[in-house]
Design a protein around this motif. Structure first.
Motif, PDB file in Angstrom:
ATOM      1  N   ARG A  66      67.252  -8.441  83.157  1.00  0.00           N
ATOM      2  CA  ARG A  66      68.053  -9.666  83.157  1.00  0.00           C
ATOM      3  C   ARG A  66      68.526 -10.053  81.763  1.00  0.00           C
ATOM      4  O   ARG A  66      68.836 -11.207  81.506  1.00  0.00           O
ATOM      5  CB  ARG A  66      67.248 -10.818  83.784  1.00  0.00           C
ATOM      6  N   ASP A  67      68.541  -9.093  80.872  1.00  0.00           N
ATOM      7  CA  ASP A  67      69.021  -9.307  79.504  1.00  0.00           C
ATOM      8  C   ASP A  67      68.273 -10.448  78.809  1.00  0.00           C
ATOM      9  O   ASP A  67      68.854 -11.222  78.050  1.00  0.00           O
ATOM     10  CB  ASP A  67      70.538  -9.592  79.519  1.00  0.00           C
ATOM     11  N   ALA A 100      65.376 -21.847  79.084  1.00  0.00           N
ATOM     12  CA  ALA A 100      66.828 -21.683  78.967  1.00  0.00           C
ATOM     13  C   ALA A 100      67.220 -20.338  78.371  1.00  0.00           C
ATOM     14  O   ALA A 100      68.370 -20.142  77.983  1.00  0.00           O
ATOM     15  CB  ALA A 100      67.402 -22.800  78.115  1.00  0.00           C
ATOM     16  N   LEU A 101      66.276 -19.392  78.297  1.00  0.00           N
ATOM     17  CA  LEU A 101      66.542 -18.122  77.622  1.00  0.00           C
ATOM     18  C   LEU A 101      67.639 -17.313  78.312  1.00  0.00           C
ATOM     19  O   LEU A 101      68.376 -16.570  77.674  1.00  0.00           O
ATOM     20  CB  LEU A 101      65.250 -17.302  77.544  1.00  0.00           C
ATOM     21  N   ARG A 102      67.745 -17.480  79.616  1.00  0.00           N
ATOM     22  CA  ARG A 102      68.801 -16.775  80.360  1.00  0.00           C
ATOM     23  C   ARG A 102      70.057 -17.645  80.329  1.00  0.00           C
ATOM     24  O   ARG A 102      70.383 -18.358  81.264  1.00  0.00           O
ATOM     25  CB  ARG A 102      68.324 -16.516  81.792  1.00  0.00           C
ATOM     26  N   SER A 140      69.037 -21.743  85.645  1.00  0.00           N
ATOM     27  CA  SER A 140      68.016 -21.780  84.589  1.00  0.00           C
ATOM     28  C   SER A 140      68.341 -22.845  83.548  1.00  0.00           C
ATOM     29  O   SER A 140      67.449 -23.555  83.067  1.00  0.00           O
ATOM     30  CB  SER A 140      67.919 -20.412  83.910  1.00  0.00           C
ATOM     31  N   THR A 141      69.620 -22.965  83.204  1.00  0.00           N
ATOM     32  CA  THR A 141      70.032 -23.985  82.233  1.00  0.00           C
ATOM     33  C   THR A 141      69.759 -25.385  82.773  1.00  0.00           C
ATOM     34  O   THR A 141      69.296 -26.273  82.044  1.00  0.00           O
ATOM     35  CB  THR A 141      71.522 -23.827  81.903  1.00  0.00           C
ATOM     36  N   GLU A 142      70.049 -25.580  84.067  1.00  0.00           N
ATOM     37  CA  GLU A 142      69.777 -26.875  84.692  1.00  0.00           C
ATOM     38  C   GLU A 142      68.281 -27.180  84.679  1.00  0.00           C
ATOM     39  O   GLU A 142      67.862 -28.311  84.380  1.00  0.00           O
ATOM     40  CB  GLU A 142      70.301 -26.880  86.127  1.00  0.00           C
ATOM     41  N   ALA A 143      67.459 -26.163  85.000  1.00  0.00           N
ATOM     42  CA  ALA A 143      66.010 -26.355  84.987  1.00  0.00           C
ATOM     43  C   ALA A 143      65.518 -26.719  83.597  1.00  0.00           C
ATOM     44  O   ALA A 143      64.643 -27.580  83.437  1.00  0.00           O
ATOM     45  CB  ALA A 143      65.313 -25.076  85.476  1.00  0.00           C
ATOM     46  N   ALA A 144      66.087 -26.070  82.574  1.00  0.00           N
ATOM     47  CA  ALA A 144      65.686 -26.377  81.195  1.00  0.00           C
ATOM     48  C   ALA A 144      66.045 -27.811  80.821  1.00  0.00           C
ATOM     49  O   ALA A 144      65.260 -28.499  80.153  1.00  0.00           O
ATOM     50  CB  ALA A 144      66.362 -25.397  80.234  1.00  0.00           C
TER      51      ALA A 144
END
Length: 492
Positions: free
Chosen positions: A99-100, A145-147, A153-157
């Motif tokens: 997932r880079d 937010a690493l992805r 993921s950004t929303e979760a962060a």
């Protein structure tokens, strides 16, 4: 008190140096699998963990001009946290690579989060509690937010950051009120002032309310649980496991430092709040998990209910002003927290091993027919589910038994009824754990592709499952470690 005593904190100093070294070395690594960085990180954690375990029996020492206390409690929780982070990174590496996300930041931030954990569990001063907490939390926000190209993921962060900042504000405001009431930031000094009788006790109790609210958020206990399901589901599974592993032990550590070491004289006040949080966590966690079809979200609500048991143990130590049951209650809570982390590592680890490029394996239905695809993985996952349920001979059964025994031995009718409520809600919770087992063993597989995982991840997964089973059969060693660590820490 004015002595810095650098020698006492050499594991933390080494961890900080190694985190910086890993960050610098990674700049020159061209291998896409980040092999040098990965093994340097694992070796760093192994060395620091070994230092903590080697110092378990040492006498307590105060360092950094009284800001930190290095004792068996800090060594045990830091050592176990290092093991948890090592296991997490073994599971996370193949997932992150597809997932880079396999970058130097993953390893550097993990080491810095571990440094925050070590500072939290060794805190002897309100300032150090907050500094350690923020170091750990900021690292976890960034890992969530690493992805960067993934909107969920950004929303979760963002949710984690905003609600985490709110909870940190609660905790900091409560600690400031404690300082105003006692005139000291030193935890031992606060205990002395509380025991001597504080003239402005109303301010002190109000401060305790805010402190407990902040701790409830970090533990993930209801009614401060609102971030857990969204963050666990939205974050990359590697970050989810980083959040659900060692930080839970750190939250337990600062709870013991603040409430037990600093405010034991106010136990009649904070234990009532903890009991409400415990029952709310058991109710919300077990009932909400039944309706979940997403495995990560189900495990998030499971975490809330499991933290309910930890909080029950913490709330059973002082009975009618007597401290006779305290060690038994607090050691059972610590035992439960450590064994829960061990079980949750395997649960989320298997979710990561089943995931592949473009497929997250997050739904319970994705486990359908796992027994026919991989009998061993299905058996190991069943062990984790049985442990979370509390079925013997897994360690989850003994953890629940230890907490319930600590409550029953108080002889108080309130605790007896709460024990009954906890058992009934655990039986309700058995439904959603056993549903996962049913799907794995009796449903037809929708995906018959072979399971591919690195050798180190397969070995660690197997050892993880065996440890959950072995500690359930022979729990005495770990329980003794927890009890001895608390005795040494609280008798200084």
């Amino acid at each position: 008190m004015n002595d810095m005593n650098w020698v006492a904190v050499y594991p933390e100093i080494l961890l900080l140096v190694l985190a910086c070294v890993v960050a610098l070395v990674d700049l020159f690594v061209t291998d896409p699998r980040r092999t040098p960085t990965y093994w340097m990180t694992q070796l760093s954690l192994a060395v620091v963990g070994a230092m903590h375990f080697a110092a378990l029996g040492d006498a307590p020492q105060v360092a950094m001009q009284g800001m930190l206390v290095v004792d068996s409690l800090s060594h045990l929780l830091s050592g176990v946290s290092c093991i948890a982070l090592i296991i997490t990174l073994v599971y996370a590496r193949p997932y992150a690579e597809s997932r880079d996300m396999l970058k130097g930041e993953l390893f550097t931030l993990s080491l810095l989060a571990m440094l925050g954990v070590s500072m939290m569990v060794a805190s002897n001063n309100f300032l150090m509690v907050y500094l350690g907490l923020e170091l750990m939390s900021l690292s976890l926000y960034a890992l969530t937010a690493l992805r960067r190209d993934h909107a969920v993921s950004t929303e979760a962060a963002m949710k984690y950051f905003v609600l985490g900042a709110l909870a940190s504000g609660f905790l900091l405001y409560g600690l400031s009120m404690m300082y105003g009431a006692t005139g000291s930031l030193s935890i031992p000094r606060v205990l002395e002032v509380v025991d001597s009788g504080v003239p402005n006790k109303s301010v002190l109790v109000l401060g305790v309310v805010f402190v407990v609210a902040g701790l409830g958020f970090k533990l993930g206990a209801a009614p401060f649980h609102m971030w857990v399901p969204d963050v666990y589901q939205g974050a990359p599974t590697a970050a989810t496991l980083l959040i659900g592993g060692a930080p839970k032990l750190a939250a337990l550590g600062i709870t013991l430092r603040l409430l037990v070491e600093g405010m034991l004289g106010l136990a009649a006040d904070w234990q009532q709040m903890l009991l409400v949080m415990a029952v709310a966590s058991l109710v919300v966690g077990n009932l909400a998990a039944i309706a979940q079809s997403n495995l990560k979200r189900m495990l998030a609500y499971s975490t809330i209910s499991q933290m309910g048991f930890v909080v029950l143990g913490l709330a059973s130590g002082v009975v009618n002003g007597q401290y006779g049951h305290a060690m038994n209650a607090y050691s059972s809570a610590m035992f439960y927290a450590i064994t829960y982390v061990l079980t949750t590592l395997g649960s989320f680890g298997l979710v990561m091993l089943l995931a592949r490029q473009g497929f997250e394996s997050e739904q319970i239905s994705d486990l359908a027919g796992l027994f026919k695809r991989s009998p061993w993985y299905a058996l190991v996952m069943a062990i984790y589910m049985f442990s979370l349920t509390g079925i013997p001979p897994t360690v989850g059964f003994y953890g629940k038994l230890a907490v319930l025994q600590a409550m029953v031995t108080t002889g108080q009718s309130l605790y007896l009824w709460l024990a009954v409520v906890a058992v009934v809600l655990s039986l309700i919770g058995a439904f959603y754990y056993l549903r996962v087992v049913k799907v794995m063993f009796f449903d037809e597989p929708t995906d018959r592709s072979p399971l591919v995982a690195p050798a180190d991840a397969r070995v660690v997964m197997s050892l993880n499952g065996i440890a959950v089973l072995a500690l359930g059969i022979l729990p005495g060693g770990l329980l003794t470690l927890c009890s001895d660590a608390l005795v040494r820490a609280l008798s200084r």
